[in-house]
Design an enzyme around this catalytic site. Structure first.
Site, PDB file in Angstrom:
ATOM      1  N   GLU A   1      -6.724   4.960   7.957  1.00 53.72           N
ATOM      2  CA  GLU A   1      -6.408   6.363   7.645  1.00 53.72           C
ATOM      3  C   GLU A   1      -7.583   7.040   6.939  1.00 53.72           C
ATOM      4  OE1 GLU A   1      -2.747   5.488   5.643  1.00 53.72           O
ATOM      5  OE2 GLU A   1      -1.833   4.950   7.566  1.00 53.72           O
TER       6      GLU A   1
ATOM      7  N   HIS B   1      -9.511   1.345   5.064  1.00 54.35           N
ATOM      8  CA  HIS B   1      -8.236   1.594   5.750  1.00 54.35           C
ATOM      9  C   HIS B   1      -8.456   2.606   6.884  1.00 54.35           C
ATOM     10  CE1 HIS B   1      -4.097   2.596   6.569  1.00 54.35           C
ATOM     11  NE2 HIS B   1      -3.761   1.496   5.898  1.00 54.35           N
TER      12      HIS B   1
ATOM     13  N   GLY C   1       2.671   2.202  10.826  1.00 53.44           N
ATOM     14  CA  GLY C   1       3.676   3.247  10.657  1.00 53.44           C
ATOM     15  C   GLY C   1       4.370   3.646  11.942  1.00 53.44           C
TER      16      GLY C   1
ATOM     17  N   GLU D   1      -5.411  -4.633  10.610  1.00 52.91           N
ATOM     18  CA  GLU D   1      -4.339  -3.658  10.826  1.00 52.91           C
ATOM     19  C   GLU D   1      -4.582  -2.900  12.128  1.00 52.91           C
ATOM     20  OE1 GLU D   1      -2.496  -2.626   6.653  1.00 52.91           O
ATOM     21  OE2 GLU D   1      -3.939  -1.137   7.295  1.00 52.91           O
TER      22      GLU D   1
ATOM     23  N   SER E   1       3.550  -2.153  10.457  1.00 46.06           N
ATOM     24  CA  SER E   1       4.986  -2.309  10.688  1.00 46.06           C
ATOM     25  C   SER E   1       5.500  -3.699  10.348  1.00 46.06           C
ATOM     26  CB  SER E   1       5.338  -1.932  12.124  1.00 46.06           C
ATOM     27  OG  SER E   1       4.969  -0.601  12.373  1.00 46.06           O
TER      28      SER E   1
ATOM     29  N   ASN F   1       0.877  -1.173   0.000  1.00 47.19           N
ATOM     30  CA  ASN F   1       0.000   0.000   0.000  1.00 47.19           C
ATOM     31  C   ASN F   1       0.909   1.216   0.000  1.00 47.19           C
ATOM     32  OD1 ASN F   1      -1.788   2.031   0.473  1.00 47.19           O
ATOM     33  ND2 ASN F   1      -2.435   1.346   2.509  1.00 47.19           N
ATOM     34  N   TRP F   2       1.056   1.803  -1.174  1.00 47.89           N
ATOM     35  CA  TRP F   2       2.042   2.883  -1.303  1.00 47.89           C
ATOM     36  C   TRP F   2       1.618   4.153  -0.574  1.00 47.89           C
ATOM     37  CZ3 TRP F   2       3.771   2.733  -7.193  1.00 47.89           C
ATOM     38  CH2 TRP F   2       4.468   1.529  -7.423  1.00 47.89           C
ATOM     39  N   LYS F   3       0.354   4.346  -0.343  1.00 46.05           N
ATOM     40  CA  LYS F   3      -0.186   5.559   0.289  1.00 46.05           C
ATOM     41  C   LYS F   3       0.209   6.799  -0.553  1.00 46.05           C
ATOM     42  CE  LYS F   3      -0.197   3.204   4.687  1.00 46.05           C
ATOM     43  NZ  LYS F   3      -0.033   3.241   6.121  1.00 46.05           N
TER      44      LYS F   3
ATOM     45  N   GLY G   1       2.898  -1.214   4.304  1.00 50.12           N
ATOM     46  CA  GLY G   1       2.958   0.219   4.015  1.00 50.12           C
ATOM     47  C   GLY G   1       4.389   0.631   3.708  1.00 50.12           C
ATOM     48  N   GLY G   2       5.055   1.187   4.702  1.00 49.53           N
ATOM     49  CA  GLY G   2       6.404   1.733   4.542  1.00 49.53           C
ATOM     50  C   GLY G   2       7.364   0.808   3.798  1.00 49.53           C
TER      51      GLY G   2
HETATM   52  P1  13P Z   1       3.091   0.278   7.768  1.00 49.96           P
HETATM   53  O1  13P Z   1       3.566  -1.039   7.204  1.00 49.96           O
HETATM   54  O2  13P Z   1       3.899   1.465   7.282  1.00 49.96           O
HETATM   55  O3  13P Z   1       2.983   0.228   9.261  1.00 49.96           O
HETATM   56  O4  13P Z   1       1.607   0.538   7.211  1.00 49.96           O
HETATM   57  C1  13P Z   1       0.696  -0.476   7.254  1.00 49.96           C
HETATM   58  C2  13P Z   1      -0.495  -0.091   6.470  1.00 49.96           C
HETATM   59  O5  13P Z   1      -1.212   0.828   6.817  1.00 49.96           O
HETATM   60  C3  13P Z   1      -0.773  -0.867   5.281  1.00 49.96           C
HETATM   61  O6  13P Z   1      -2.046  -0.582   4.804  1.00 49.96           O
END
Ligand code: 13P
Length: 682
Positions: A528, A526, A604, A598, A644, A439-441, A665-666
């Site tokens: 966010e 998600h 993150g 999640e 994470s 998930n590149w965000k 994510g990251g």
């Molecule tokens: P991180 O892997 O950066 O913690 O993010 C997870 C995420 O929100 C994937 O959708």
């Protein structure tokens, strides 16, 4: 602030754990000592006649077992939530008891730490108030205590601790306490223990005099004693300060005529046997033959032999008739006798008033049968086991077996896991899909995104993954990235879509538009988007419907905040999220849903849920899917973990039976890291 909270919780945890382990252990090695203390409490409540000795003894062992097990569970953070609640309940009861003993003063020492540490009632109350505060802090944030042992091994620690403590109590009852904290321990000189050192504080007393003059009564001290016109009526003396009390202050021996022979017995040069039987009526008779032989031995070698008891003449006669005892009886205080040796009968050997040997009736010294004098026998020498030796024994009997058992458990779990993997490979057809999705965000411009997609595609084409791989990109990347991906190897997904099908919704991108780029997946729900764009369960429900209707597969996210987890509401929260947006789907529609758990506190933050925590939640999610769509559908549903997840922890997470991959994510923004996570399935 968070760090301060973690430090505080763990300091409290340590204080509780060490206190309970210590108090449980000292009680376990001297169950009779705890029993006597419980009997003191019953006496204070005038209940002594109503509770049989067996019950107080069992209660003493149970108390030791509860305290030590509780201490170990808190130390290892086993069943964190449940054990912290139990500790609060336990401390609440104990604190109430100490409030009572502080005000009513029914016993002088609470007995919390056996004979190892004596506390005044005030000190005990203060200690319990501090521990109660610690318990309240721990119960507020139990999950801030990191586990010291994986969940699979926890049962071993708890059960073995219980077994160990029961076995230790049984052994110490059969023999004698492993550690002797009383003033009659090996090496203690009784005469010295009775001595009041020079300059020791003397008890202080104050006397007041009541005098009368002209019908008026008044109190005076020596300092302001009035003239002879006053008439003396009465006086009263009160102790204002305690004097020094020597460790041994109640040891005295009387012969049958009532003569005190304490000094004579203690000043004897050489060996003296003391046979200790507080109550002849309750004394164990099984070893009377051996005791009689020891008496004969003492007579043959001219060693004084005193049988000390608190029982009366009638009981002595009965004992003599039953056992053929010929040794002389002397009277001694019952509590003193119970303090000297925890066995009835028990044998003590003195040399020049120093305790050099102590035996329970179950382990009387056999060396005496050789008929050599004591100075030629090992039992005639003071030879106590060193503290280091006894601590090593505890280590060998407790820590080492625990370690070995945990190792065996690990090996069994690993073998089982390999077998499961083998079986699931064999039953390939029914095996649900494993997925690693990125998930590149909102992180990259178009050029960087296309370059990253190319890199990932190349890496996966060169080294075929063992799982499905998806990259979910911002809308503006979709069409371009679709051009560079081989979607048989790396599938494409969007990070969102609109909750409306079409029309005047400036800035929105519909599910149909997403599909038209070549994308196959869309992430919905998600945290966010829920948090920053206020997407409610109803909005998400619309989005899911539209995505499915347009042939997209949905990666639907759920997860709880830290506060919700600390309040133990994670199951409830996750269930409500699924209920609100996807549990309305038909069984057919459900086949196009991938779930992603999640926990918001792990996104993150670098703070991954442990593999056990993630597994526990994914297993729960699978169980509610099973309730809704049946067992088979639940078995076929792919559930991912996100938060994470990185190359360093992916393997451990993916090893769990219910974790079918990750939503990254990251770490999905670097081809090498993303590929390393994909390779965790290899
Ligand atoms: P991180 O892997 O950066 O913690 O993010 C997870 C995420 O929100 C994937 O959708």
């Amino acid at each position: 602030m968070k760090t301060v909270k973690i430090i505080l919780v763990n300091l409290c945890r340590l204080a509780l754990a060490l206190t309970f382990v210590f108090s449980g252990f000292v009680k376990a090695i001297d169950p009779q000592g705890t029993q006597y203390k419980l009997q003191d409490y019953l006496t204070a409540l005038s209940l002594q006649g109503f509770v049989p000795d067996a019950v107080t003894l069992l209660a003493a062992v149970a108390l030791a077992a509860i305290e030590l097990t509780m201490g170990i569970m808190i130390l290892f953070a086993i069943e964190r939530r449940r054990i912290s609640k139990f500790v609060v309940a336990f401390m609440a009861v104990m604190t109430l008891i100490t409030v009572w003993i502080f005000f009513a003063n029914p016993v002088k020492d609470c007995g919390c730490f056996g004979d190892a540490i004596h506390l005044t009632n005030g000190q005990t109350l203060a200690k319990n108030i501090v521990l109660m505060a610690c318990a309240l802090i721990v119960v507020r944030w139990p999950l801030l205590m990191p586990r010291l042992i994986s969940k699979t091994n926890q049962w071993i620690i708890t059960n073995y601790t219980l077994l160990y403590i029961l076995a230790t109590s049984a052994w110490c009852l059969w023999d004698l306490p492993t550690f002797d904290f009383r003033p009659y321990h090996l090496g203690a000189n009784i005469l010295k223990g009775m001595t009041i050192p020079k300059g020791a504080p003397q008890p202080k007393f104050t006397t007041t005099f009541i005098l009368e003059k002209h019908g008026v009564k008044k109190e005076f001290t020596l300092d302001n004693y009035p003239d002879s016109t006053w008439t003396f009526i009465d006086s009263k003396t009160v102790q204002t300060a305690p004097g020094y009390v020597p460790p041994i202050h109640d040891f005295s021996i009387e012969d049958q005529q009532g003569n005190d022979i304490t000094q004579q017995a203690l000043h004897h040069k050489g060996y003296t046997f003391l046979l200790i039987m507080p109550h002849l009526e309750q004394a164990d008779q099984s070893q009377f033959g051996d005791i009689n032989e020891i008496y004969d031995y003492a007579v043959d070698h001219h060693y004084p032999f005193y049988c000390l008891t608190a029982s009366d003449e009638k009981a002595r006669q009965k004992w003599e008739d039953m056992t053929g005892a010929e040794y002389p009886f002397y009277t001694c205080d019952e509590t003193t006798l119970k303090t000297i040796v925890r066995s009835n009968p028990g044998l003590v050997l003195l040399k020049d008033a120093t305790v050099i040997g102590k035996w329970s009736h179950n382990r009387l010294p056999k060396e005496i049968m050789s008929d050599k004098p004591l100075n030629e026998l090992s039992i005639g020498q003071l030879n106590p086991d060193s503290v280091a030796k006894r601590v090593t024994e505890i280590f060998l009997w407790y820590v080492l077996p625990l370690f070995l058992l945990s190792l065996v458990d690990r090996i069994i779990v690993n073998i089982k896991r390999r077998k499961d993997i083998f079986v699931s490979h064999k039953n390939n057809r029914t095996m649900r899909k494993k997925i690693v999705a990125g998930n590149w965000k909102m992180n990259m411009n178009l050029q960087d995104g296309v370059a990253l997609a190319k890199e990932i595609n190349a890496a996966c084409a060169a080294d075929k993954p063992n799982c499905g791989v998806i990259v979910c990109t911002p809308f503006i990347h979709l069409a371009s990235v679709a051009q560079v991906l081989d979607q048989n190897v790396v599938a494409l997904g969007a990070e969102n879509c609109a909750d409306k099908a079409k029309g005047a919704y400036t800035g929105e991108v519909s599910a149909e538009m997403v599909k038209s780029t070549g994308a196959q997946y869309v992430i919905l729900g998600h945290s966010e988007r829920r948090q920053y764009y206020h997407e409610t369960p109803e909005i998400l429900k619309e989005k899911v419907q539209l995505a499915l209707a347009n042939g997209l597969k949905v990666i639907f996210c759920c997860g709880e905040t830290l506060e919700e987890r600390e309040a133990n509401k994670q199951n409830e929260v996750v269930k409500a999220e699924l209920d609100g947006s996807v549990f309305n789907l038909s069984a057919d529609e459900w086949k196009n849903i991938v779930l992603a758990y999640e926990p918001i506190w792990a996104i993150g933050t670098g703070k991954t849920a442990t593999s056990d925590q993630a597994e526990e939640m994914l297993a729960y999610i699978r169980s509610i899917v099973a309730e809704k769509y049946g067992k088979q559908a639940a078995e076929d549903t792919t559930i991912l973990y996100g938060g994470s997840c990185k190359p360093g922890n992916a393997k451990e997470l993916f090893a769990k039976p219910d974790i079918d991959g990750g939503l990254i994510g990251g770490a999905s923004l670097k081809a090498a890291d993303f590929k390393a996570i994909i390779d965790a399935w290899k």
